[in-house]
Design a protein around this motif. Structure first.
Motif, mmCIF file in Angstrom:
data_model
loop_
_atom_site.group_PDB
_atom_site.id
_atom_site.type_symbol
_atom_site.label_atom_id
_atom_site.label_comp_id
_atom_site.label_asym_id
_atom_site.label_seq_id
_atom_site.Cartn_x
_atom_site.Cartn_y
_atom_site.Cartn_z
ATOM 1 N N LEU A 33 0.820 -1.216 0.000
ATOM 2 C CA LEU A 33 0.000 0.000 0.000
ATOM 3 C C LEU A 33 0.848 1.258 0.000
ATOM 4 O O LEU A 33 0.360 2.343 -0.311
ATOM 5 C CB LEU A 33 -0.927 0.003 1.231
ATOM 6 C CG LEU A 33 -2.035 -1.053 1.248
ATOM 7 C CD1 LEU A 33 -2.809 -0.978 2.555
ATOM 8 C CD2 LEU A 33 -2.986 -0.876 0.069
ATOM 9 N N ASP A 38 -4.514 -1.678 6.642
ATOM 10 C CA ASP A 38 -3.929 -0.375 6.330
ATOM 11 C C ASP A 38 -3.624 0.377 7.630
ATOM 12 O O ASP A 38 -4.439 0.440 8.554
ATOM 13 C CB ASP A 38 -4.919 0.432 5.474
ATOM 14 C CG ASP A 38 -4.343 1.772 5.033
ATOM 15 O OD1 ASP A 38 -3.124 1.966 5.154
ATOM 16 O OD2 ASP A 38 -5.138 2.619 4.588
ATOM 17 N N ARG A 91 -4.100 -2.001 -3.846
ATOM 18 C CA ARG A 91 -4.335 -0.572 -4.094
ATOM 19 C C ARG A 91 -5.809 -0.334 -4.467
ATOM 20 O O ARG A 91 -6.438 0.607 -3.985
ATOM 21 C CB ARG A 91 -3.430 -0.073 -5.222
ATOM 22 C CG ARG A 91 -1.927 -0.251 -4.980
ATOM 23 C CD ARG A 91 -1.313 0.874 -4.208
ATOM 24 N NE ARG A 91 0.123 0.702 -4.018
ATOM 25 C CZ ARG A 91 1.065 1.308 -4.750
ATOM 26 N NH1 ARG A 91 0.720 2.118 -5.732
ATOM 27 N NH2 ARG A 91 2.343 1.108 -4.502
ATOM 28 N N ASN A 149 -8.139 -0.785 -1.488
ATOM 29 C CA ASN A 149 -7.973 0.193 -0.420
ATOM 30 C C ASN A 149 -8.386 1.602 -0.851
ATOM 31 O O ASN A 149 -8.295 2.552 -0.079
ATOM 32 C CB ASN A 149 -6.514 0.235 0.060
ATOM 33 C CG ASN A 149 -6.383 0.859 1.437
ATOM 34 O OD1 ASN A 149 -7.121 0.512 2.352
ATOM 35 N ND2 ASN A 149 -5.450 1.784 1.598
#
Length: 301
Positions: free
Chosen positions: A42, A142, A232, A235
């Motif tokens: 991330l 995250d 990616r 998120n």
């Protein structure tokens, strides 16, 4: 006269159960590496200072120092719930697709090509099961996550994107699982054929561990770029009227390579391969052990 255990057909339900046990065994052993892998994936070029991870060891160190050891198990409820149906679907679908493709091509036994095709088909099937769980896991892993838990993630996604929002990243997940399973099951077939025939139960277990670990490593090499962009994509919080930067797999792969360099497509590779290399071996060993145990109960005098 007793029926040889090797000749007993394996029902779908038994393959499903064995895959579930194998999956849970693997996730409990390897989950912290998955957290580190996701964090590194991330991270883009904007990360600075304490938010910047300079590899796997640095990421482990900073998570433990700044967030506590328990953070390495953040979001594990989602993958534990996912691993049973995910791995169960993987192995059961692989068995079922193997039967289908052998019939289609008129083959009595699996070949290298059929093993790759069967693995890819199983991977595609598996993707539809795992996407919602993967989405929840990514949002919780995250560092910037403000969610209080699984239910909070689901509530937020459904509220903002609708029920279908739980399938954000399906296309990239398909790419990821097709690549990994094709490599995993294809390599297992090839490696098992090259290894000396096992003369004992221990020897068979060692062969499974070797074949599964090599298969897991090759599958990881093939699917990591898709895994990076999947993380990616999943998120990314959608904003009405705005096209997400990471939306579809192939354009996202091109964007990451252009902006961050080709090497960025292999972010998180070390913790990922350390998990899925040995993890692939664990999966195959546990799956085979459960199947063998079931077969023994079916052998009658």
């Amino acid at each position: 006269m007793s029926k040889p255990a090797t000749d007993i057909p394996i029902p779908f339900s038994v393959s499903f159960m064995a895959g579930a046990v194998a999956g849970i065994s693997e996730i409990l052993t390897m989950y912290p590496l998955d957290v580190v892998k996701t964090r590194v994936q991330l991270q883009d070029n904007t990360a600075k200072g304490v938010d910047r991870y300079n590899g796997m060891v640095d990421c482990f160190r900073k998570i433990i120092k700044n967030e506590g050891f328990s953070r390495l198990y953040r979001g594990i409820a989602a993958p534990i719930m996912m691993e049973a149906p995910k791995r169960a679907t993987k192995f059961a679908a692989n068995d079922e697709w193997g039967k289908i493709w052998r019939n289609v091509f008129g083959q009595e036994k699996m070949t290298q090509g059929l093993s790759v095709l069967t693995g890819a088909s199983a991977g595609a099937t598996e993707s539809f099961v795992v996407v919602p769980f993967e989405l929840v896991k990514i949002r919780l892993q995250d560092k910037a996550s403000k969610y209080t838990g699984m239910a909070d993630v689901v509530k937020h996604i459904v509220k903002t994107d609708g029920v279908l929002g739980m399938y954000t990243g399906l296309e990239s997940t398909l790419w990821r699982h097709i690549a990994w399973n094709a490599g995993y099951f294809g390599i297992i077939h090839q490696v098992k054929g090259a290894l000396p025939k096992a003369e004992s139960k221990k020897g068979a277990m060692v062969n499974d561990l070797i074949a599964g670990s090599i298969g897991g490593t090759v599958g990881t090499i093939l699917n990591t770029p898709f895994d990076v962009v999947k993380s990616r994509i999943q998120n990314t919080v959608k904003v009405p009227g705005v096209t997400p930067k990471y939306n579809w797999t192939v354009p996202a792969v091109a964007t990451v390579a252009r902006e961050e360099g080709f090497g960025a497509l292999y972010k998180g590779f070390v913790p990922k391969v350390l998990r899925l290399g040995p993890g692939g071996g664990i999966l195959l060993v546990v799956f085979t052990a459960v199947i063998d145990t079931w077969k023994k109960t079916q052998v009658t005098a």
